[in-house]
Write an enzyme that holds these catalytic residues in place. Structure first.
Site, PDB file in Angstrom:
ATOM      1  N   ASP A  50     -39.507 -47.427   1.784  1.00 38.33           N
ATOM      2  CA  ASP A  50     -38.181 -47.462   2.418  1.00 38.33           C
ATOM      3  C   ASP A  50     -38.158 -48.311   3.680  1.00 38.33           C
ATOM      4  O   ASP A  50     -37.092 -48.754   4.112  1.00 38.33           O
ATOM      5  CB  ASP A  50     -37.657 -46.053   2.699  1.00 38.33           C
ATOM      6  CG  ASP A  50     -38.577 -45.227   3.585  1.00 38.33           C
ATOM      7  OD1 ASP A  50     -39.636 -45.729   4.006  1.00 38.33           O
ATOM      8  OD2 ASP A  50     -38.240 -44.053   3.850  1.00 38.33           O
ATOM      9  N   ASN A  51     -39.299 -48.531   4.310  1.00 42.74           N
ATOM     10  CA  ASN A  51     -39.386 -49.434   5.465  1.00 42.74           C
ATOM     11  C   ASN A  51     -40.859 -49.639   5.797  1.00 42.74           C
ATOM     12  O   ASN A  51     -41.739 -48.982   5.231  1.00 42.74           O
ATOM     13  CB  ASN A  51     -38.638 -48.903   6.693  1.00 42.74           C
ATOM     14  CG  ASN A  51     -38.952 -47.460   7.039  1.00 42.74           C
ATOM     15  OD1 ASN A  51     -38.129 -46.557   6.824  1.00 42.74           O
ATOM     16  ND2 ASN A  51     -40.126 -47.228   7.588  1.00 42.74           N
TER      17      ASN A  51
ATOM     18  N   CYS B 228     -35.478 -44.642   7.643  1.00 41.90           N
ATOM     19  CA  CYS B 228     -35.534 -43.968   6.336  1.00 41.90           C
ATOM     20  C   CYS B 228     -34.170 -43.768   5.674  1.00 41.90           C
ATOM     21  O   CYS B 228     -33.934 -44.233   4.561  1.00 41.90           O
ATOM     22  CB  CYS B 228     -36.226 -42.612   6.473  1.00 41.90           C
ATOM     23  SG  CYS B 228     -37.959 -42.697   6.971  1.00 41.90           S
TER      24      CYS B 228
ATOM     25  N   ASP C 250     -42.909 -43.662   1.791  1.00 40.36           N
ATOM     26  CA  ASP C 250     -42.172 -43.406   3.026  1.00 40.36           C
ATOM     27  C   ASP C 250     -42.904 -44.035   4.212  1.00 40.36           C
ATOM     28  O   ASP C 250     -43.999 -43.590   4.561  1.00 40.36           O
ATOM     29  CB  ASP C 250     -42.046 -41.888   3.220  1.00 40.36           C
ATOM     30  CG  ASP C 250     -40.963 -41.504   4.205  1.00 40.36           C
ATOM     31  OD1 ASP C 250     -40.475 -42.386   4.922  1.00 40.36           O
ATOM     32  OD2 ASP C 250     -40.605 -40.319   4.251  1.00 40.36           O
ATOM     33  N   ASP C 251     -42.335 -45.070   4.794  1.00 44.87           N
ATOM     34  CA  ASP C 251     -42.926 -45.756   5.960  1.00 44.87           C
ATOM     35  C   ASP C 251     -44.168 -46.569   5.606  1.00 44.87           C
ATOM     36  O   ASP C 251     -45.051 -46.723   6.457  1.00 44.87           O
ATOM     37  CB  ASP C 251     -43.327 -44.758   7.057  1.00 44.87           C
ATOM     38  CG  ASP C 251     -42.140 -44.187   7.819  1.00 44.87           C
ATOM     39  OD1 ASP C 251     -40.998 -44.487   7.456  1.00 44.87           O
ATOM     40  OD2 ASP C 251     -42.383 -43.435   8.784  1.00 44.87           O
TER      41      ASP C 251
END
Length: 504
Positions: free
Chosen positions: A313-314, A78, A42-43
């Site tokens: 996700d990014n 997200c 995540d991130d």
């Protein structure tokens, strides 16, 4: 009842049932189809050293397989990005535009229109895979207005989903639709470790007569950046990278970027350095999770028949163009992500420079399972030919990145509505000569190239399925009208086409 006991009770009768329904020969063939594991962080950036702490992951996945060095997300946020992974679609086709229910994040509409056709739903219903999910699903998952934690999306045999956004302690999980509350005792509650243990339990008690798909979505390295106790002293001498785009004014860029205060205050720099260290610290537990998972697959004799994907996700930024911390922007640090894959037929220590996106994950995994991709409405492409090293593969030369704001439905008198006269700011970068995207060459680039890029942008933002995967044919009579970039109902939107402009 413990997780292990619950899994054991659910799975105890499956081997016999599989044999009775399928017959011994077919059951054996089912078991030999490849398994797939998708690990989603995540991130986690790739441009600012986000993979550096993951020594075990690099050894066990990257060095044993392939690293895609040009992997991107179609939205650096997200929920839209995760929706793209699940559906294989661009945001303009799955209609998840931000992290709110109003933006279709885990909304009733998403549940009705998109969830039944996600790739896990197809894997389970059409390919006979047992499916396992653990971790963060979508940011508004579990919201009361969308069915609460009792909602279990179609396609999941075993469901252990985090209520709402990333946390490390004091959270609620949906355990197959039942709420389970966790506190702040490290040994039983630290979420990354809980996900690791759930995954190991699944591998221990699952059916051996069906292939499996696992999706493990860790909270790390998302805020609040809470590391495991044993890692709180790690990386004490590490600071956020001082690349050439660090703490400088974003001149010749979109107005939002130009609003950043330059130079940043000392307190802002100290804050982002601290965040950077903590992000790395949280990733050490992800590294442990990967090691445990790979070892368990090896002990079970299943590693050689299992594809393992690792991605985020990014991306994230920490001080670039004086933006302290966040994502959402159309720059390499926010839209570029790690993508590592190992598995059957993949040679070790490979890198691939093809332009790939997370909308490709669903088609790839369905292709691995033997599903006919022509039956889907997915925008992405299967990576399987690239994983196998096939020659003469026709591939994309561009992709779309979309961002539509943060779910505010009212009007703001200080912000003019879209319509005639709207200003579109164009940015073009030569990533070979200018990897940190400092010099916007939009005003000096050949006009014909710019027209072709604008034309392709218009094609991509309305593409669907196969039309997203093939290069558009340029109409020399085309003239770019920026008003066409926006819908008629006044939604504030920004859509971009990203292309590599290779220098000498």
């Amino acid at each position: 009842m413990s997780l292990a006991a619950s899994l054991a009770a659910l799975l105890r009768a499956l081997p016999l049932a599989a044999l009775l329904l399928l017959g011994p020969a077919r059951a054996f063939r089912q078991a030999r189809r490849p398994n797939v594991v998708l690990i989603l962080t995540d991130d986690q950036d790739v441009c600012l050293g986000g993979m550096t702490p993951l020594k075990k992951t690099n050894t066990l996945i990257a060095q044993m397989g392939i690293t895609f060095v040009n992997a991107y997300v179609p939205s650096a946020l997200c929920c839209p990005s995760r929706a793209s992974i699940l559906t294989g679609k661009y945001p303009h086709n799955h209609h998840v535009v931000n992290n709110t229910l109003e933006g279709n994040c885990s909304s009733k509409l998403w549940q009705k229109i998109q969830e039944p056709y996600t790739f896990p739903a197809l894997l389970k219903a059409m390919c006979g895979y047992q499916t396992f999910f653990a971790g963060k699903y979508l940011n508004e998952y579990g919201a009361e207005d969308a069915g609460g934690v009792g909602h279990v999306p179609p396609g999941w045999s075993f469901w252990y989903a985090l209520e709402k956004n990333s946390k490390y302690y004091n959270y609620t999980l949906s355990v197959n639709g039942k709420a389970r509350r966790h506190g702040e005792n490290y040994s039983v509650d630290y979420l990354t470790d809980v996900l690791a243990n759930m995954s190991l339990d699944f591998l221990e008690y699952k059916s051996n007569f069906e292939p499996f798909f696992m999706m493990i979505a860790t909270p790390a390295p998302h805020s609040p950046w809470t590391p495991a106790p044993q890692y709180t002293k790690s990386f004490q001498n590490v600071s956020a990278p001082r690349n050439s785009n660090f703490n400088i004014h974003g001149k010749n860029k979109h107005w939002l970027i130009r609003q950043a205060k330059t130079p940043m205050s000392n307190s802002s720099i100290q804050f982002l350095d601290d965040a950077y260290r903590k992000r790395w610290q949280t990733l050490l537990s992800v590294d442990d999770l990967v090691e445990k998972l790979v070892k368990k697959l090896e002990v079970n004799g299943e590693l050689d028949n299992t594809y393992i994907f690792y991605t985020s996700d990014n991306g994230f930024h920490t001080g670039q163009f004086s933006l302290p911390i966040d994502k959402r922007q159309l720059y390499e640090f926010d839209i570029k992500v790690p993508l590592l894959v190992r598995g059957p037929g993949i040679k070790p220590n490979q890198t691939n420079k093809m332009l790939v996106a997370n909308i490709d994950l669903g088609p790839t995994i369905l292709d691995i399972a033997g599903y006919d991709l022509n039956k889907t409405q997915m925008d992405g492409m299967s990576l399987l030919p690239l994983l196998r090293g096939d020659k003469n593969v026709t591939w994309r030369s561009d992709f779309l990145v979309e961002y539509q704001g943060e779910g505010y439905n009212g009007s703001d008198p200080t912000c003019p509505g879209l319509g005639p006269g709207v200003t579109v700011f164009v940015e073009v970068y030569n990533l070979t000569a200018d990897p940190h995207q400092i010099n916007n060459i939009a005003k000096t680039i050949d006009q014909e190239i710019l027209e072709k890029m604008n034309y392709r942008l218009m094609m991509l933002q309305s593409c669907s399925g196969a039309t997203c995967r093939t290069p558009g044919v340029f109409d020399p009579g085309y003239r770019f009208d920026p008003r066409l970039m926006f819908s008629n109902h006044g939604l504030r939107a920004r859509r971009f086409s990203a292309q590599f402009l290779e220098g000498p």
